[in-house]
Design a protein around this motif. Structure first.
Motif, PDB file in Angstrom:
ATOM      1  N   PRO A 150       0.848  -1.213   0.000  1.00 56.32           N
ATOM      2  CA  PRO A 150       0.000   0.000   0.000  1.00 56.32           C
ATOM      3  C   PRO A 150       0.871   1.245   0.000  1.00 56.32           C
ATOM      4  CG  PRO A 150       0.011  -1.037   2.171  1.00 56.32           C
ATOM      5  CD  PRO A 150       0.721  -1.986   1.254  1.00 56.32           C
ATOM      6  N   ALA A 151       0.328   2.317  -0.545  1.00 61.05           N
ATOM      7  CA  ALA A 151       1.067   3.574  -0.590  1.00 61.05           C
ATOM      8  C   ALA A 151       1.282   4.101   0.820  1.00 61.05           C
ATOM      9  CB  ALA A 151       0.300   4.610  -1.421  1.00 61.05           C
ATOM     10  N   PRO A 152       2.474   4.633   1.125  1.00 57.24           N
ATOM     11  CA  PRO A 152       2.710   5.201   2.462  1.00 57.24           C
ATOM     12  C   PRO A 152       1.848   6.433   2.689  1.00 57.24           C
ATOM     13  CG  PRO A 152       4.523   5.748   0.975  1.00 57.24           C
ATOM     14  CD  PRO A 152       3.644   4.791   0.236  1.00 57.24           C
ATOM     15  N   THR A 153       1.565   6.727   3.955  1.00 54.68           N
ATOM     16  CA  THR A 153       0.747   7.882   4.299  1.00 54.68           C
ATOM     17  C   THR A 153       1.559   8.867   5.118  1.00 54.68           C
ATOM     18  OG1 THR A 153      -0.059   6.740   6.282  1.00 54.68           O
ATOM     19  CG2 THR A 153      -1.379   6.539   4.275  1.00 54.68           C
ATOM     20  N   ASP A 154       1.151  10.131   5.072  1.00 58.74           N
ATOM     21  CA  ASP A 154       1.826  11.141   5.878  1.00 58.74           C
ATOM     22  C   ASP A 154       1.159  11.236   7.245  1.00 58.74           C
ATOM     23  OD1 ASP A 154      -0.553  12.526   5.491  1.00 58.74           O
ATOM     24  OD2 ASP A 154       0.258  13.813   3.910  1.00 58.74           O
ATOM     25  N   ALA A 155       1.556  12.241   8.011  1.00 59.12           N
ATOM     26  CA  ALA A 155       1.036  12.379   9.376  1.00 59.12           C
ATOM     27  C   ALA A 155      -0.468  12.621   9.406  1.00 59.12           C
ATOM     28  CB  ALA A 155       1.766  13.519  10.084  1.00 59.12           C
TER      29      ALA A 155
END
Length: 295
Positions: A171-176
């Protein structure tokens, strides 16, 4: 406190001893405690060059490893502390005077790194961490002279994990804020191959040609062309972007031009004319009589 004392070892050690986190990061803790632990690790990351090896081990490595061994729920606060723990350990390993500590700890840390990926750290973080360790254990760092086989040992560990890695896209990484960050398609397998390719500019000279070939073979084991293409682009980038020094670049040019590297990267194990497959040729076969020499 440390800055006010000019970064002196005594002041740095005093701060770390007074602010050191508890021994059990998995125990329930208030958010303020996790924040204090995060602050501690962020400060500790900047102090390994200032304090002794023994202090680095006691006051930075051990508290950080307590978090790296955490296998409980990864809340957003815990993820931040977990990543800071990785950075603190890498800072300790990177300090030249800690070479004796690094020799014993590098394989153990790499095992922890493999255990953390991909559930607890992203592909980008894994690649940065592995590349940093490979740089530390390779020339011109002094550890390469005392333990010349350590870099190849770590590469073999990576190679073994590539063979057992999953091929399902990550899965695509997520930010804060929970929003997806842009990233090229990547699986656990292709991320590990990228980590191998990232390490090529730091290898001891006798290993470069062999691991160029192993990297190209691993590249061609990625079955999905959408996952394979970013890895192929990264391989080419390492060869031509100037990341390799003059000696390693010369080995890379020879490998690419005269030792089958081009065919291996672009077409697989065979040549380009047969779409990656070599036509079968039998040694000593009869030739067409019409093409016999008339002499």
């Amino acid at each position: 406190c440390v800055a006010a004392h000019g970064g002196r070892p005594a002041a740095a050690e005093k701060f770390l001893r007074e602010a050191r986190p508890g021994e059990n990061p998995g125990a329930p803790a208030r958010h303020i405690q996790r924040t204090l632990d995060l602050f501690y690790l962020n400060v500790a990351e900047h102090l390994p060059m200032t304090i002794s090896t023994a202090a680095c081990d006691e006051l930075i490595v051990k508290p950080a490893l307590a978090y790296l061994s955490h296998d409980g729920p990864m809340t957003p606060a815990m993820v931040e502390v977990f990543e800071s723990a990785h950075c603190a350990v890498l800072a300790v390993l990177s300090a030249p005077h800690n070479s004796t500590l690094t020799i014993g700890m590098a394989p153990f840390y790499i095992v922890k790194l493999f255990e953390s990926f991909p559930r607890q750290i992203s592909a980008r973080q894994f690649r940065v961490a592995f590349k940093t360790v490979m740089q530390i254990v390779s020339p011109p760092f002094p550890i390469a002279a005392t333990e010349p086989h350590l870099s190849e040992t770590l590469l073999e560990m990576l190679r073994g994990n590539i063979s057992n890695a999953t091929v399902v896209p990550l899965p695509a990484p997520t930010d804060a804020n929970g929003a997806n960050q842009p990233q090229e398609p990547m699986s656990e397998q292709s991320a590990l191959v990228l980590a191998l390719i990232d390490s090529l500019p730091y290898l001891p000279l006798p290993l470069v040609e062999e691991w160029l070939t192993i990297g190209a073979q691993a590249l061609n084991e990625i079955a999905d062309p959408h996952l394979r293409e970013p890895v192929k682009k990264r391989f080419w980038e390492v060869l031509v972007s100037g990341e390799m020094d003059v000696e390693r670049a010369a080995i890379g040019v020879a490998w690419w031009g005269t030792k089958g590297g081009r065919e291996l990267v672009l077409f697989g194990s065979g040549g380009g004319g047969s779409g990656g497959r070599e036509m079968p040729i039998m040694s000593g076969a009869l030739v067409n009589e019409e093409k016999l020499s008339k002499l």
